[in-house]
Scaffold this motif. Sequence first.
Motif, PDB file in Angstrom:
ATOM      1  N   CYS A  68      23.494   2.161  16.650  1.00 33.90           N
ATOM      2  CA  CYS A  68      22.947   3.203  17.533  1.00 33.90           C
ATOM      3  C   CYS A  68      22.106   2.579  18.652  1.00 33.90           C
ATOM      4  O   CYS A  68      21.189   1.807  18.402  1.00 33.90           O
ATOM      5  CB  CYS A  68      22.092   4.166  16.707  1.00 33.90           C
ATOM      6  SG  CYS A  68      21.270   5.418  17.686  1.00 33.90           S
TER       7      CYS A  68
ATOM      8  N   ALA B 232      19.904   3.819  20.447  1.00 28.04           N
ATOM      9  CA  ALA B 232      18.506   4.249  20.492  1.00 28.04           C
ATOM     10  C   ALA B 232      17.630   3.338  19.636  1.00 28.04           C
ATOM     11  O   ALA B 232      16.594   2.864  20.079  1.00 28.04           O
ATOM     12  CB  ALA B 232      18.385   5.687  20.037  1.00 28.04           C
ATOM     13  N   ASP B 233      18.070   3.073  18.430  1.00 26.42           N
ATOM     14  CA  ASP B 233      17.170   2.380  17.500  1.00 26.42           C
ATOM     15  C   ASP B 233      17.893   1.479  16.505  1.00 26.42           C
ATOM     16  O   ASP B 233      17.318   1.067  15.514  1.00 26.42           O
ATOM     17  CB  ASP B 233      16.341   3.418  16.739  1.00 26.42           C
ATOM     18  CG  ASP B 233      17.241   4.469  16.089  1.00 26.42           C
ATOM     19  OD1 ASP B 233      18.466   4.251  16.012  1.00 26.42           O
ATOM     20  OD2 ASP B 233      16.720   5.519  15.676  1.00 26.42           O
TER      21      ASP B 233
ATOM     22  N   HIS C 226      24.034   8.270  11.103  1.00 24.19           N
ATOM     23  CA  HIS C 226      23.374   7.207  11.848  1.00 24.19           C
ATOM     24  C   HIS C 226      23.876   5.863  11.361  1.00 24.19           C
ATOM     25  O   HIS C 226      24.125   5.693  10.187  1.00 24.19           O
ATOM     26  CB  HIS C 226      21.870   7.329  11.594  1.00 24.19           C
ATOM     27  CG  HIS C 226      21.062   6.520  12.529  1.00 24.19           C
ATOM     28  ND1 HIS C 226      20.493   5.328  12.165  1.00 24.19           N
ATOM     29  CD2 HIS C 226      20.746   6.706  13.832  1.00 24.19           C
ATOM     30  CE1 HIS C 226      19.843   4.830  13.208  1.00 24.19           C
ATOM     31  NE2 HIS C 226      19.987   5.642  14.225  1.00 24.19           N
TER      32      HIS C 226
HETATM   33 ZN   LIG Z   1      19.529   6.255  16.230  1.00 20.23          ZN
END
Ligand SMILES: [Zn+2]
Length: 467
Positions: free
Chosen positions: A214, A216-217, A210
């Motif tokens: 990213c 997503a977050d 990660h």
């Molecule tokens: Zn992520």
Amino acid sequence: MNALTNAFYNVAYKYRLPFSADGVEENLSVWRQNKEPLLRLLRQHPYWNEQELAIVFDLSEQRDIDRDSVDENKFELLLLSEQIDMTQEQREDFRAALDAATEDYACVPDESRLETIRQRGKIKCAPGQKTSRIINKLCLKLGFNQYEVEKVQSVGDGTQAPTVKLIKPYNAVFARLADSLNPVVIPKTGVLSVHPCDFLEMSNQDDSWHSCHCLADGAWKGGCQSYMGDGVSMIFFTVDEDVHSDFYKAPRITREIFCYKDGLLMQSRLYPSNDADTRELYRSLIQGTIAKCLNTPNLWMTKKELNEIQGYWETAENALHYTDYENSYATLSFLKGQERYDKLLIGSPSRCLCCGDIFTEHHALKCGCESVVVCRDCGKTVRLYLAEYLDGAFYCKDCVHRCTACGDLIRGTVYPAFDRSGELVQVCRDCYTAIGEACGRCSVRCACAAFQGNRFCPHTRLFQAAA
Ligand SMILES: [Zn+2]
Ligand SMILES: [Zn+2]
Ligand SMILES: [Zn+2]
Ligand SMILES: [Zn+2]
Ligand SMILES: [Zn+2]
């Protein structure tokens, strides 16, 4: 819709990002304009793939035999040999034959070792025979595989008496030694890409690692677009060997940013681990690639000291990416024969996925404008809170419907029904069929089913309308 726009939408749908056709087009047009010189350069390479907008390499790696692990596993085998019943002379012969077999730390021992192995080990062995096979013969001859030890096993929650099991330790010890004597081939594919979606997915949420980019977050997710829209950044990453297209969809095994312009090649941090040997391997691969594209000798001078190289790049104003290269992770390679080296301008202002304006929050992907999405079926732009998310994409309320009976979202055909107040509602196929049948609870079944469905049944809320 063209393939790039479609791919961009796919990424937006995957992460449930608000976006509009205009916002995506603005991002792509900045990309097209600024990446043009890099695209022109990379297209010169024989491994260029226009569909993927990337140069694709077969990077299968052969990992060499690790001498330390051979020594460790051999030591374990010698410990085991102490337990096995044999004469002192047999023990010494075994040791001498084993030493001769492993002397070269090779998958196949050198032919000069065979004489010792045959004499001391008292086995036959032909030239070309694998070291592991020879060791197995030596051990079987002395009955290593027959040797058993007792192993105490506790049962259940530990309140019952433990049981004793007989196990043969040889197989596991031998398997480890054999493994360490065989080089491992790790197949993978390397990709040097300028595809917009490879920037968006530089930290694919399906990766086993990660990073802050990213979508997503990530706290710096706005930076993907900054790298995507500049004139120097390329993404280099590795994926499983069985991935041959749509690389942006595949989990990345490793990934790093390279920046190139006019004889200057900057290598940024390698994710997930900034391993020095791997970095060197990738750097020389990319150096060779650039030299090939330029049709120029592959001669570079590489510098690593931050204070020596920091002056050769600049981060663009309003760029939102995380500047790993400022933290001593960078190397800079100078193509020999240049008269001067101009500064690399890294990053670009990121553009809002909805309205296309420049935005300034590095943990965002858009400005403060209203969040909208594009319906996958009809292409209409609708407010995010009015859209439905189904099977990995957004849809407007004209293209998906919620079944009044079961509450599921329906794409495709909906069926009409009346509720008890006579209002026309929509149901899914399964529910439509179900409400046409008897409810199954009325004591006189036929009474419920008799009159055109079950219009008088107290257990039924909905009635079929003509489909
Ligand atoms: Zn992520
Ligand atoms: Zn906006
Ligand atoms: Zn629609
Ligand atoms: Zn239903
Ligand atoms: Zn009924």
